[in-house]
Design a protein around this motif. Structure first.
Motif: not given
Length: 335
Positions: A78-90
């Motif tokens: 879950x947290x790794x997915x949030x991290x990956x989404x963060x990489x994409x947008x930020x």
């Protein structure tokens, strides 16, 4: 072991990126370089994402309870997915946006201060390179322990947290090289669009990594089956047991990288079971004189059948877990 390696890699990356972020941010304030701003954003994104990965690893260590009887291992995904989404947008989105903006509205760059940018980037390359090598070595050892080709292990079996560190720091090293090239080209040619192109290139690189990590963590959250080689190994253990006549159905799910759930429906051989119980039955047979004796014999024989099956299932489970330590949840049923 895998969990420990992942945590070490994440903490090392977290500390490294904290130092690098400060260095890059200060250099951007001095130079005004778009590529340096992209690199600063890149490092901020890496720092925050690795903080999320660490939170996931810590929460995944919680013991099972009544609410989550199989434990909290899925927290890391879950947290790794949030991290990956963060990489994409930020990381990707903001960097590309800034690069495109710089392409049409070039900032004023002080070429005399670009030496600070080059120095900061070389410093970042050294730190990112060290973290990248440490993470790579840890997963290389894990792949060797599992007897898997490294690229296959990294794609299908490695902890996403460790993979994220490897990809992010590998991308950081490549991003630094792109930034250096763009800054040097800007100095040599006097054309500011090279700086903007470098920024866009770094954003595209981050976007590709983010998409890969999102797909990988989505797969693990849904719950894929165990690796084919491991599934074949379980099937082989079951079929090599003379008491098992047929493996009717075998299903599995990865709960975490070191925690598998395996369910098998088995057909047991009546001939083999009868052979194992024959001595007990023959010993009891002469004692049968009345109908009551026969009922007692039937009851005892049934108990022996159930006990023999239970003991054999326990032995099979122990053998599977001996060969495959990750098989922590086994459900073998007689059909």
């Amino acid at each position: 072991m895998a969990q420990g390696n992942s945590r070490f890699a994440v903490v090392a990356a977290l500390v490294g990126n904290g130092v690098i972020t400060v260095a890059k941010g200060a250099t951007f304030l001095i130079t005004g370089s778009g590529a340096m701003l992209s690199e600063t954003i890149h490092s901020v994104a890496d720092f925050l994402n690795q903080l999320l990965l660490l939170i996931g690893l810590v929460r995944a260590d919680q013991a099972p309870d009544k609410r989550f009887e199989y434990g909290y291992a899925g927290e890391r995904y879950v947290w790794a997915l949030i991290s990956a989404v963060g990489i994409f947008f930020l990381g990707c989105g903001v960097t590309i946006y800034h690069g495109v903006q710089s392409l049409f509205h070039p900032p004023t760059l002080d070429m005399g201060e670009m030496k600070w940018a080059i120095g900061a980037l070389l410093f970042a390359l050294v730190i990112d390179g060290i973290v990248f090598i440490l993470a790579l070595k840890g997963e290389w050892k894990n792949a060797a322990l599992h007897g898997r080709p490294f690229h296959h292990y990294l794609r299908n079996e490695a902890d996403p947290a460790a993979v994220a560190v490897i990809l992010e720091d590998g991308a950081a090293c490549l991003g630094v090289i792109i930034a250096l090239i763009s800054i040097l080209l800007t100095q040599w040619t006097g054309q500011h669009y090279w700086d903007a192109i470098g920024s866009i290139g770094i954003g595209v690189l981050l976007g590709g990594i983010a998409v890969w990590l999102i797909i990988r963590n989505q797969e693990l959250l849904v719950g894929p089956s165990i690796p084919p080689q491991t599934k074949e190994q379980v099937t082989r253990i079951l079929k090599n047991n003379p008491l098992i006549e047929e493996v009717i159905d075998l299903r599995s799910r990865i709960l975490s990288i070191d925690n598998y759930r395996i369910k098998a429906d088995l057909s047991f051989s009546s001939e083999e079971l009868s052979r194992r119980l024959k001595k007990k039955a023959l010993a009891a047979y002469p004692e049968i004189k009345t109908e009551q004796d026969f009922e007692i014999f039937c009851q005892k024989y049934t108990e022996d059948v159930l006990e023999t099956l239970a003991e054999e299932i326990d032995k099979i489970e122990a053998e599977i877990q001996r060969q495959i330590p990750e098989a922590q949840h086994l459900d073998l049923e007689a059909n």
